[in-house]
Design a protein around this motif. Sequence first.
Motif, PDB file in Angstrom:
ATOM      1  N   PRO A 199      34.650 -11.723  25.248  1.00  0.00           N
ATOM      2  CA  PRO A 199      33.924 -12.541  26.225  1.00  0.00           C
ATOM      3  C   PRO A 199      32.850 -13.381  25.547  1.00  0.00           C
ATOM      4  O   PRO A 199      32.300 -12.996  24.509  1.00  0.00           O
ATOM      5  N   PHE A 200      32.574 -14.519  26.140  1.00  0.00           N
ATOM      6  CA  PHE A 200      31.623 -15.485  25.594  1.00  0.00           C
ATOM      7  C   PHE A 200      30.391 -15.507  26.496  1.00  0.00           C
ATOM      8  O   PHE A 200      30.502 -15.667  27.708  1.00  0.00           O
ATOM      9  N   THR A 201      29.206 -15.356  25.910  1.00  0.00           N
ATOM     10  CA  THR A 201      27.968 -15.336  26.690  1.00  0.00           C
ATOM     11  C   THR A 201      26.969 -16.345  26.145  1.00  0.00           C
ATOM     12  O   THR A 201      26.721 -16.392  24.942  1.00  0.00           O
ATOM     13  N   VAL A 202      26.421 -17.141  27.052  1.00  0.00           N
ATOM     14  CA  VAL A 202      25.353 -18.085  26.713  1.00  0.00           C
ATOM     15  C   VAL A 202      24.041 -17.509  27.235  1.00  0.00           C
ATOM     16  O   VAL A 202      23.885 -17.276  28.435  1.00  0.00           O
ATOM     17  N   HIS A 203      23.097 -17.253  26.340  1.00  0.00           N
ATOM     18  CA  HIS A 203      21.775 -16.767  26.713  1.00  0.00           C
ATOM     19  C   HIS A 203      20.825 -17.962  26.783  1.00  0.00           C
ATOM     20  O   HIS A 203      20.784 -18.778  25.857  1.00  0.00           O
ATOM     21  N   THR A 204      20.065 -18.082  27.863  1.00  0.00           N
ATOM     22  CA  THR A 204      19.131 -19.193  28.012  1.00  0.00           C
ATOM     23  C   THR A 204      17.690 -18.711  27.900  1.00  0.00           C
ATOM     24  O   THR A 204      17.403 -17.528  28.105  1.00  0.00           O
ATOM     25  N   SER A 205      16.794 -19.629  27.588  1.00  0.00           N
ATOM     26  CA  SER A 205      15.377 -19.288  27.460  1.00  0.00           C
ATOM     27  C   SER A 205      14.756 -18.930  28.800  1.00  0.00           C
ATOM     28  O   SER A 205      13.663 -18.375  28.848  1.00  0.00           O
ATOM     29  N   ALA A 206      15.467 -19.222  29.920  1.00  0.00           N
ATOM     30  CA  ALA A 206      14.969 -18.898  31.252  1.00  0.00           C
ATOM     31  C   ALA A 206      15.304 -17.466  31.654  1.00  0.00           C
ATOM     32  O   ALA A 206      14.994 -17.034  32.766  1.00  0.00           O
ATOM     33  N   GLY A 207      15.947 -16.715  30.746  1.00  0.00           N
ATOM     34  CA  GLY A 207      16.318 -15.356  31.060  1.00  0.00           C
ATOM     35  C   GLY A 207      17.601 -15.236  31.857  1.00  0.00           C
ATOM     36  O   GLY A 207      17.923 -14.174  32.389  1.00  0.00           O
ATOM     37  N   VAL A 208      18.351 -16.327  31.949  1.00  0.00           N
ATOM     38  CA  VAL A 208      19.624 -16.351  32.665  1.00  0.00           C
ATOM     39  C   VAL A 208      20.759 -16.367  31.654  1.00  0.00           C
ATOM     40  O   VAL A 208      20.728 -17.118  30.673  1.00  0.00           O
ATOM     41  N   ASP A 209      21.758 -15.512  31.877  1.00  0.00           N
ATOM     42  CA  ASP A 209      22.931 -15.448  31.007  1.00  0.00           C
ATOM     43  C   ASP A 209      24.159 -15.942  31.770  1.00  0.00           C
ATOM     44  O   ASP A 209      24.318 -15.669  32.951  1.00  0.00           O
ATOM     45  N   ILE A 210      25.050 -16.657  31.057  1.00  0.00           N
ATOM     46  CA  ILE A 210      26.304 -17.138  31.632  1.00  0.00           C
ATOM     47  C   ILE A 210      27.433 -16.529  30.815  1.00  0.00           C
ATOM     48  O   ILE A 210      27.544 -16.782  29.615  1.00  0.00           O
ATOM     49  N   LYS A 211      28.269 -15.725  31.467  1.00  0.00           N
ATOM     50  CA  LYS A 211      29.343 -15.019  30.773  1.00  0.00           C
ATOM     51  C   LYS A 211      30.694 -15.553  31.224  1.00  0.00           C
ATOM     52  O   LYS A 211      30.961 -15.672  32.411  1.00  0.00           O
TER      53      LYS A 211
END
Length: 314
Positions: free
Chosen positions: A164-176
């Motif tokens: 799985p691919f996860t994008v971590h953002t500086s806003a504390g939100v992750d997109i998987k």
Amino acid sequence: MTEEQAKELLQKYLDQQASPQEQKKVEEWYATLQAKDVVLSADRKAAIGAQMFANLQIAMHGKPERGKVFKLQSFIRIAAAVFFIITIGISVWKLNTNVVSENQVTVVTGSTQKKRITLSDGSVVLLGPSAKLCYPKAFASNSRHIALKEGEVFFDIAHQEKRPFTVHTSAGVDIKVLGTSFKVKSYQDNKQLEVVVVTGKVAVSNQKGNLATLVKDEFLTYDKNDGRAAIRKIKASAFIKFAFDGANLDQVISKLQYVYSIKILLNDTALGKLKTTASFSSKQSPEEILDIICSLHHLRFNASKNHKTFNIYR
């Protein structure tokens, strides 16, 4: 122990206020760090050296407390502690961040610049102006993690079900995601974060849990202040192209299912071995693509009433 707690303990050590147990802990940590092979760039080494020298100069030229002479032992102790303060920050940063490693790459775009990046797994990332992205040169064997620090970025993720691919953002939100294309917009001076799904499906979450699962043409806005998310339907303006060069029908179906969030069934498992060579765009509907594929292999298909499930047969 957090980095802040480590710094507080080290300050006590420097001020000679640490207990014997605390002194032993610091010296053990420092000995451990000395034994490790910490790889630093020349610039980073120079910065560490300059900071150590400045702190040591202050220590050596300060007023002696109660007439005590600045001894060699104190000099070594301060040098060790100062170096440890800097090094422990690097070590904690490495250990607590999934994305960051010695092989990390950081890409920053200017205010009028755009960049296209191809990741080690074949995924394509398009950075808009004033964006900052951090990613490893090579992903782990069972996961893929990157960090979007700033900006607007479009992701076209290579489908790998077991990674799985996860994008971590500086806003504390992750997109998987597993395999899809989407856009994330997150600027530090903007209270809202935006996620737009072009194809496939993504799960958006924060520290409290799952915020939403988005599918094609869905748009999420997240308020960084109150932690609320809102979802609405849009007509996506971006499209992706995907091609098959001799892929079997099972692989083609797997890709289409993730791109369009649909289910495709074969009435005969032997059909899954049929080879397909063709190029498509997400601008095309699933029916249009299936019609082309079935024509290539002299097959037929039908769709459910909601056009979410398709059956392929001879």
